[in-house]
Design a protein around this motif. Structure first.
Motif, PDB file in Angstrom:
ATOM      1  N   MET A  80       0.609  -1.207   0.053  1.00 28.55           N
ATOM      2  CA  MET A  80       0.039  -0.001  -0.042  1.00 28.55           C
ATOM      3  C   MET A  80       0.809   1.246   0.015  1.00 28.55           C
ATOM      4  SD  MET A  80      -2.895   1.197   2.823  1.00 28.55           S
ATOM      5  CE  MET A  80      -3.718  -0.343   2.799  1.00 28.55           C
ATOM      6  N   THR A  81       0.857   2.024  -1.120  1.00 26.01           N
ATOM      7  CA  THR A  81       1.679   3.183  -1.078  1.00 26.01           C
ATOM      8  C   THR A  81       0.791   4.422  -0.619  1.00 26.01           C
ATOM      9  OG1 THR A  81       0.543   3.875  -3.177  1.00 26.01           O
ATOM     10  CG2 THR A  81       2.620   2.507  -3.442  1.00 26.01           C
ATOM     11  N   SER A  82       1.466   5.481  -0.225  1.00 32.03           N
ATOM     12  CA  SER A  82       1.146   6.576   0.353  1.00 32.03           C
ATOM     13  C   SER A  82      -0.449   7.060  -0.461  1.00 32.03           C
ATOM     14  CB  SER A  82       1.818   7.869   0.755  1.00 32.03           C
ATOM     15  OG  SER A  82       2.542   8.137  -0.671  1.00 32.03           O
ATOM     16  N   ALA A  83      -0.151   6.890  -1.683  1.00 32.09           N
ATOM     17  CA  ALA A  83      -1.351   7.311  -2.396  1.00 32.09           C
ATOM     18  C   ALA A  83      -2.671   6.354  -2.286  1.00 32.09           C
ATOM     19  CB  ALA A  83      -0.960   7.310  -3.946  1.00 32.09           C
ATOM     20  N   ASP A  84      -2.637   5.176  -1.785  1.00 30.16           N
ATOM     21  CA  ASP A  84      -3.652   4.393  -1.520  1.00 30.16           C
ATOM     22  C   ASP A  84      -4.206   4.615  -0.285  1.00 30.16           C
ATOM     23  OD1 ASP A  84      -3.024   2.871  -3.920  1.00 30.16           O
ATOM     24  OD2 ASP A  84      -1.580   1.877  -2.864  1.00 30.16           O
ATOM     25  N   ILE A  85      -3.303   5.491   0.624  1.00 29.60           N
ATOM     26  CA  ILE A  85      -4.078   5.658   2.053  1.00 29.60           C
ATOM     27  C   ILE A  85      -4.760   7.191   1.940  1.00 29.60           C
ATOM     28  CG2 ILE A  85      -3.681   6.223   4.549  1.00 29.60           C
ATOM     29  CD1 ILE A  85      -0.931   4.618   4.113  1.00 29.60           C
ATOM     30  N   PRO A  86      -6.210   7.222   2.046  1.00 26.90           N
ATOM     31  CA  PRO A  86      -6.886   8.354   2.025  1.00 26.90           C
ATOM     32  C   PRO A  86      -6.561   9.459   3.472  1.00 26.90           C
ATOM     33  CG  PRO A  86      -8.193   6.776   2.942  1.00 26.90           C
ATOM     34  CD  PRO A  86      -7.092   5.828   2.548  1.00 26.90           C
ATOM     35  N   ARG A  87      -6.667  10.564   2.741  1.00 26.91           N
ATOM     36  CA  ARG A  87      -6.081  11.668   3.833  1.00 26.91           C
ATOM     37  C   ARG A  87      -7.657  12.117   4.481  1.00 26.91           C
ATOM     38  NH1 ARG A  87      -2.426  16.921   3.261  1.00 26.91           N
ATOM     39  NH2 ARG A  87      -2.633  17.841   5.342  1.00 26.91           N
ATOM     40  N   TYR A  88      -7.625  12.365   5.628  1.00 28.79           N
ATOM     41  CA  TYR A  88      -8.756  13.010   6.102  1.00 28.79           C
ATOM     42  C   TYR A  88      -8.234  14.569   6.116  1.00 28.79           C
ATOM     43  CZ  TYR A  88      -9.764   8.200   7.759  1.00 28.79           C
ATOM     44  OH  TYR A  88     -10.091   6.938   7.916  1.00 28.79           O
ATOM     45  N   ARG A  89      -8.994  15.200   5.523  1.00 28.48           N
ATOM     46  CA  ARG A  89      -8.825  16.455   5.372  1.00 28.48           C
ATOM     47  C   ARG A  89     -10.050  17.696   5.768  1.00 28.48           C
ATOM     48  NH1 ARG A  89      -5.040  17.713   1.328  1.00 28.48           N
ATOM     49  NH2 ARG A  89      -4.299  15.830  -0.028  1.00 28.48           N
ATOM     50  N   ARG A  90     -11.183  16.781   5.863  1.00 29.36           N
ATOM     51  CA  ARG A  90     -12.447  17.767   6.340  1.00 29.36           C
ATOM     52  C   ARG A  90     -13.031  16.537   7.486  1.00 29.36           C
ATOM     53  NH1 ARG A  90     -17.814  19.352   5.784  1.00 29.36           N
ATOM     54  NH2 ARG A  90     -17.895  21.735   5.826  1.00 29.36           N
ATOM     55  N   ILE A  91     -13.030  17.074   8.517  1.00 31.58           N
ATOM     56  CA  ILE A  91     -13.748  16.188   9.508  1.00 31.58           C
ATOM     57  C   ILE A  91     -15.080  16.865  10.078  1.00 31.58           C
ATOM     58  CG2 ILE A  91     -13.474  15.262  12.218  1.00 31.58           C
ATOM     59  CD1 ILE A  91     -10.451  15.273  11.366  1.00 31.58           C
ATOM     60  N   LEU A  92     -15.923  16.143  10.316  1.00 30.09           N
ATOM     61  CA  LEU A  92     -17.292  16.316  10.625  1.00 30.09           C
ATOM     62  C   LEU A  92     -17.602  16.177  12.183  1.00 30.09           C
ATOM     63  CD1 LEU A  92     -20.123  18.204   9.974  1.00 30.09           C
ATOM     64  CD2 LEU A  92     -20.930  15.782   9.142  1.00 30.09           C
ATOM     65  N   LEU A  93     -17.830  16.978  13.006  1.00 26.58           N
ATOM     66  CA  LEU A  93     -18.018  16.605  14.453  1.00 26.58           C
ATOM     67  C   LEU A  93     -19.427  16.712  14.699  1.00 26.58           C
ATOM     68  CD1 LEU A  93     -17.071  15.935  17.388  1.00 26.58           C
ATOM     69  CD2 LEU A  93     -16.683  18.368  17.711  1.00 26.58           C
ATOM     70  N   ALA A 107      -2.956  -9.648   3.240  1.00 24.66           N
ATOM     71  CA  ALA A 107      -3.373  -8.369   2.950  1.00 24.66           C
ATOM     72  C   ALA A 107      -2.147  -7.501   3.688  1.00 24.66           C
ATOM     73  CB  ALA A 107      -4.506  -8.399   3.910  1.00 24.66           C
ATOM     74  N   VAL A 108      -1.649  -7.935   4.925  1.00 28.78           N
ATOM     75  CA  VAL A 108      -0.814  -7.063   5.523  1.00 28.78           C
ATOM     76  C   VAL A 108       0.561  -7.099   4.586  1.00 28.78           C
ATOM     77  CG1 VAL A 108       0.808  -7.107   7.725  1.00 28.78           C
ATOM     78  CG2 VAL A 108      -1.610  -7.839   7.985  1.00 28.78           C
ATOM     79  N   ALA A 109       0.898  -7.828   3.867  1.00 23.17           N
ATOM     80  CA  ALA A 109       2.195  -7.949   3.220  1.00 23.17           C
ATOM     81  C   ALA A 109       1.849  -6.816   2.015  1.00 23.17           C
ATOM     82  CB  ALA A 109       2.643  -9.322   2.693  1.00 23.17           C
ATOM     83  N   GLU A 110       0.735  -7.019   1.363  1.00 24.63           N
ATOM     84  CA  GLU A 110       0.127  -6.115   0.244  1.00 24.63           C
ATOM     85  C   GLU A 110       0.241  -4.603   0.829  1.00 24.63           C
ATOM     86  OE1 GLU A 110      -4.110  -5.292  -1.621  1.00 24.63           O
ATOM     87  OE2 GLU A 110      -3.364  -7.442  -1.656  1.00 24.63           O
ATOM     88  N   ALA A 111      -0.089  -4.469   1.969  1.00 25.34           N
ATOM     89  CA  ALA A 111      -0.286  -2.979   2.532  1.00 25.34           C
ATOM     90  C   ALA A 111       0.830  -2.423   2.866  1.00 25.34           C
ATOM     91  CB  ALA A 111      -1.259  -2.941   3.544  1.00 25.34           C
ATOM     92  N   GLY A 112       1.888  -3.330   3.097  1.00 22.76           N
ATOM     93  CA  GLY A 112       3.236  -2.826   3.562  1.00 22.76           C
ATOM     94  C   GLY A 112       3.276  -2.115   4.596  1.00 22.76           C
ATOM     95  N   LEU A 113       2.443  -2.681   5.703  1.00 27.04           N
ATOM     96  CA  LEU A 113       2.167  -2.002   7.029  1.00 27.04           C
ATOM     97  C   LEU A 113       2.990  -2.781   8.004  1.00 27.04           C
ATOM     98  CD1 LEU A 113      -1.291  -0.322   6.645  1.00 27.04           C
ATOM     99  CD2 LEU A 113       0.869   0.934   6.637  1.00 27.04           C
ATOM    100  N   SER A 146     -13.026 -10.959   6.702  1.00 25.48           N
ATOM    101  CA  SER A 146     -12.596 -11.164   5.377  1.00 25.48           C
ATOM    102  C   SER A 146     -11.412 -10.433   4.875  1.00 25.48           C
ATOM    103  CB  SER A 146     -13.590 -10.934   4.286  1.00 25.48           C
ATOM    104  OG  SER A 146     -13.888  -9.709   4.287  1.00 25.48           O
ATOM    105  N   ALA A 147     -10.851 -10.999   3.862  1.00 25.14           N
ATOM    106  CA  ALA A 147      -9.413 -10.019   3.411  1.00 25.14           C
ATOM    107  C   ALA A 147     -10.026  -8.506   2.912  1.00 25.14           C
ATOM    108  CB  ALA A 147      -8.554 -10.971   2.369  1.00 25.14           C
ATOM    109  N   ASP A 148     -11.028  -8.518   2.412  1.00 23.44           N
ATOM    110  CA  ASP A 148     -11.432  -7.468   1.652  1.00 23.44           C
ATOM    111  C   ASP A 148     -11.700  -6.336   2.976  1.00 23.44           C
ATOM    112  OD1 ASP A 148     -12.661  -5.473  -0.225  1.00 23.44           O
ATOM    113  OD2 ASP A 148     -14.496  -5.923   0.690  1.00 23.44           O
ATOM    114  N   SER A 149     -12.515  -6.907   4.164  1.00 25.82           N
ATOM    115  CA  SER A 149     -12.825  -6.031   5.344  1.00 25.82           C
ATOM    116  C   SER A 149     -11.329  -5.562   5.965  1.00 25.82           C
ATOM    117  CB  SER A 149     -13.549  -6.744   6.256  1.00 25.82           C
ATOM    118  OG  SER A 149     -12.923  -7.734   6.846  1.00 25.82           O
ATOM    119  N   THR A 157      -3.364  -4.469  15.034  1.00 24.09           N
ATOM    120  CA  THR A 157      -3.376  -6.007  15.318  1.00 24.09           C
ATOM    121  C   THR A 157      -4.756  -6.350  14.701  1.00 24.09           C
ATOM    122  OG1 THR A 157      -2.432  -5.900  17.818  1.00 24.09           O
ATOM    123  CG2 THR A 157      -3.775  -7.823  17.075  1.00 24.09           C
ATOM    124  N   LEU A 158      -4.401  -7.265  13.677  1.00 24.03           N
ATOM    125  CA  LEU A 158      -5.603  -7.906  13.071  1.00 24.03           C
ATOM    126  C   LEU A 158      -6.001  -8.986  13.594  1.00 24.03           C
ATOM    127  CD1 LEU A 158      -4.049  -6.170  10.676  1.00 24.03           C
ATOM    128  CD2 LEU A 158      -4.924  -7.782   9.132  1.00 24.03           C
TER     129      LEU A 158
END
Length: 280
Positions: free
Chosen positions: A1-14, A219-225, A175-178, A198-199
């Protein structure tokens, strides 16, 4: 998982309303927004169902400090809501100035679920209090935010008791998708430093659990985390909570997953002391 695959939270609603507004939750949300360098927008919903109560002749208001009943008319209820909204705005603006976080605020009136869904369209992350402001040994406030939280198409963080966000995350994976969804959401919420992922494989059958654990490793290996995979548990809230034990963890779970589709299981997770991050 590259940095581009990780969504960034720019606008938070409280979410700030009569059942969940408390200063500790606001402070926790401000700290999260500051850490993510995100904007924080508060929304105070004047629930039309609550307002309609003021038109009923038999409705009375009781105070926790007094057994005396008072008539609750529409004008009184409307004034109380406006006062709460002004207080919420003032506290949010003060906290934003103190932590140098860009903040916004709006008050809306109408059906709670509809108004929250409309407001969340431009949000990357929703934060709400998951326990309620009015807590005692014998009373727990009903939270209107719990039901729509599972229906929102945005990651939703339910804090508990206004506590700061813990850095230890348990990802409940059926599941691997979740697992991929939960990994992306968790990686977006905290930087690498000090993050503990921890998964937790959760399956109804032992044979399925073993297969799932292997899929999660992929999934963990694919994510690189950096993350560890715990021993599998039964797909039940009680089994998940027993596995966690006394440690403080943020539970990350797919909002459309099998565990939350069961109302009884969802209730156990929502009523636990652990904050929840619902992902989609």
């Amino acid at each position: 998982m590259t940095s581009a695959d990780i969504p960034r939270y720019r606008r938070i609603l409280l979410q700030m309303d009569t059942s969940s507004h408390c200063r500790e939750t606001l402070d926790a949300a401000i700290e999260i927004a500051a850490g993510l360098q995100a904007e924080l927008h508060g929304i105070f919903v004047e629930d039309s169902d609550l307002l309609s109560v003021g038109g009923l002749d038999f409705v009375r208001e009781f105070s926790f400090s007094s057994a005396t009943a008072r008539v609750l008319d529409k004008q009184t209820l409307d004034a109380q809501l406006k006062a709460l909204a002004r207080s919420a705005r003032r506290q949010l603006e003060q906290a934003g100035t103190r932590r140098k976080v860009s903040v916004g605020f709006q008050t809306v009136r109408g059906d709670f679920q509809t108004e929250m869904a409309n407001a969340s369209r431009d949000a990357d992350l929703i934060i709400a209090e998951g326990t309620g402001r009015l807590l005692s040994r014998y009373y727990r406030a009903w939270l209107p935010g719990r039901t729509p939280a599972r229906r929102m198409q945005r990651p939703t963080l339910l804090l508990k008791g206004g506590k700061p966000l813990v850095k230890r995350f348990t990802l409940i994976c059926d599941s691997a998708d979740s697992a991929r969804k939960c990994l992306r959401a968790a990686a977006s919420l905290l930087p690498d430093e000090g993050r503990d992922l921890t998964l937790l494989p959760s399956a109804s059958k032992a044979a399925d659990a073993e297969t799932l654990a292997k899929a999660l490793a992929g999934a963990v290996a694919e994510a690189g985390l950096e993350a560890r995979i715990a021993a599998p548990v039964n797909l039940a809230a009680e089994a998940v909570l027993q596995h966690i034990g006394a440690s403080d963890r943020l539970l990350v779970v797919a909002g459309d997953g099998a565990l939350l589709r069961d109302e009884a299981e969802a209730h156990r997770l929502f009523e636990s002391r652990h904050p929840l991050l619902l992902v989609h």
